[in-house]
Design an enzyme around this catalytic site. Structure first.
Site, PDB file in Angstrom:
ATOM      1  CG  ASP A 230      -1.785   1.225   1.337  1.00  0.00           C
ATOM      2  OD1 ASP A 230      -2.072   1.834   0.291  1.00  0.00           O
ATOM      3  OD2 ASP A 230      -2.173   1.583   2.466  1.00  0.00           O
TER       4      ASP A 230
ATOM      5  CG  ASP B 255      -2.222   6.947   2.073  1.00  0.00           C
ATOM      6  OD1 ASP B 255      -2.210   8.093   1.575  1.00  0.00           O
ATOM      7  OD2 ASP B 255      -3.135   6.530   2.793  1.00  0.00           O
TER       8      ASP B 255
ATOM      9  CG  ASP C 102       0.816   1.444   5.916  1.00  0.00           C
ATOM     10  OD1 ASP C 102       1.511   1.096   6.887  1.00  0.00           O
ATOM     11  OD2 ASP C 102      -0.355   1.855   6.027  1.00  0.00           O
TER      12      ASP C 102
END
Length: 385
Positions: A103, A105, A288
């Site tokens: 992930d 972000d 992440d």
């Protein structure tokens, strides 16, 4: 969020899930649909309960029917495969493997205008894909898929059967590698016979960039910056400044032995706030890590809509990433005019044009109205029709 705004968003999402918006890509289903747990969040007030989960669907039409009838704001499914995905507890579900997810972000990378955040996180996405394919033996065309999250980032799904059974510890090793977690500079650079690739090459470049930058500074700035490193005294900084030209010369000849044994360089490598540590971090993947190590994660469903933006959670082939513009290619709503009440002044690109929104009443394209209302920046004026 006011009731009229909630109804506006719900109606627009209903149009999408019911197929009333023309020229949009079809809804998708993940592999092994009947082995996935599903979770949904809905439009409503703050008193509305959170996620509705522990649901499963035996076939695609069952999922589509749910989306049409319930009009969720957010759609998630499990990265894990379960024997009984609808069971009410994790223990009863019967875990049988999981896709591995990275992930990215933008919120964790930078702050700034939305379009700039999206551009920066795409750079990080391409860096991570390069590391996975060139250094970790992952076939980017067959074992890796990319999804724009509909918000501020991207998800990488790894579908390798060999990885599916990995538990958190094995997944953490891969995350630690790409993120440079626990990197020990002397060990990475010690063996001169090792080829310059992967973290060895990145560490060399980070060290070279650090020393070159220090050399370019006025002496007072050199002393201030070096003595700010944990464990380095002012006297130690002065001695290091005298050694600096020789250290840089040794790097030019490809000799790193004196650098990896230098006490100040070792202190910089141990201090997360030092210039050297920042240079190394800039070369790491900014993923992440908890998402990657979680073997029971719910992830946004590709082809669904993001309730906080109205943008499509967009699956992408690796070859499509360079040309992909989320503020054009992930937009499903129209440019028909809609009146909104903005809580503050802002600017925003959408559908190839840039818009300046003043505080108060504005008329903007429907797609931008959905975005601003979903973000909680604006409320609908009138009925939105």
């Amino acid at each position: 969020m006011k009731p009229a705004t909630i109804e506006f968003l719900r109606n627009r999402f209903s149009d999408y899930y019911s197929g009333r918006i023309r020229m949009t890509a079809p809804l998708r289903v993940p592999e092994a649909l009947d082995s996935r747990e599903w979770g949904f969040m809905f439009f409503g007030t703050k008193s509305t309960p959170g996620m509705r989960r522990h649901l499963s669907f035996p076939g695609p039409e069952d999922l589509y029917s749910y989306l049409r009838s319930m009009t969720p704001a957010h759609v998630f499914y499990s990265t894990a495969y379960y024997e009984h995905p609808a069971a009410p507890t994790m223990e009863e579900k019967g875990w049988s493997g999981a896709d591995l997810i990275f992930d990215l972000d933008a919120d964790h990378i930078m702050r700034g205008p939305y379009d700039q955040m999206l551009a920066r996180v795409k750079t990080e996405l391409l860096k991570l894909i390069s590391m996975l394919s060139n250094e970790c033996g992952i076939d980017a065309n067959r074992e890796l898929s990319v999804v724009f999250s509909g918000g501020r980032g991207y998800h990488i799904h790894l579908h390798s059967l060999a990885m599916r059974s990995w538990k958190s510890a094995e997944r953490r090793e891969l995350a630690d590698y790409v993120c440079g977690t626990g990197l020990f500079l002397p060990a990475v650079l010690a063996d001169a016979k090792r080829p310059d690739r992967g973290w060895r090459l990145r560490a060399k470049n980070a060290l070279r960039a650090t020393l070159t930058h220090l050399q370019s500074l006025p002496r007072d700035d050199q002393a201030r910056l070096i003595s700010s490193v944990a464990g380095v005294s002012k006297d130690g900084a002065e001695k290091f400044i005298k050694r600096l030209p020789g250290l840089i010369q040794s790097l030019e000849y490809g000799e790193f032995g004196s650098c990896i044994h230098d006490p100040v360089i070792l202190s910089m490598a141990s201090d997360q706030d030092s210039l050297l540590s920042q240079e190394i971090a800039d070369r790491a993947a900014l993923a992440d890590e908890p998402v990657t190590t979680d073997i029971k994660r719910l992830i946004r469903h590709p082809s669904s809509l993001h309730g906080g933006s109205g943008l499509r959670v967009t699956p992408l082939a690796v070859r499509e990433i360079d040309e992909f513009d989320p503020l054009i290619d992930a937009v499903v709503f129209s440019d028909r005019p809609v009146r909104i009440e903005s809580s503050f002044e802002t600017s925003m690109p959408m559908l190839g044009s840039s818009y300046t929104i003043s505080k108060g009443t504005n008329t903007v394209p429907e797609a931008l109205a959905v975005f601003l209302c979903g973000r909680g920046i604006a409320e609908l004026v009138g009925d939105g029709n």
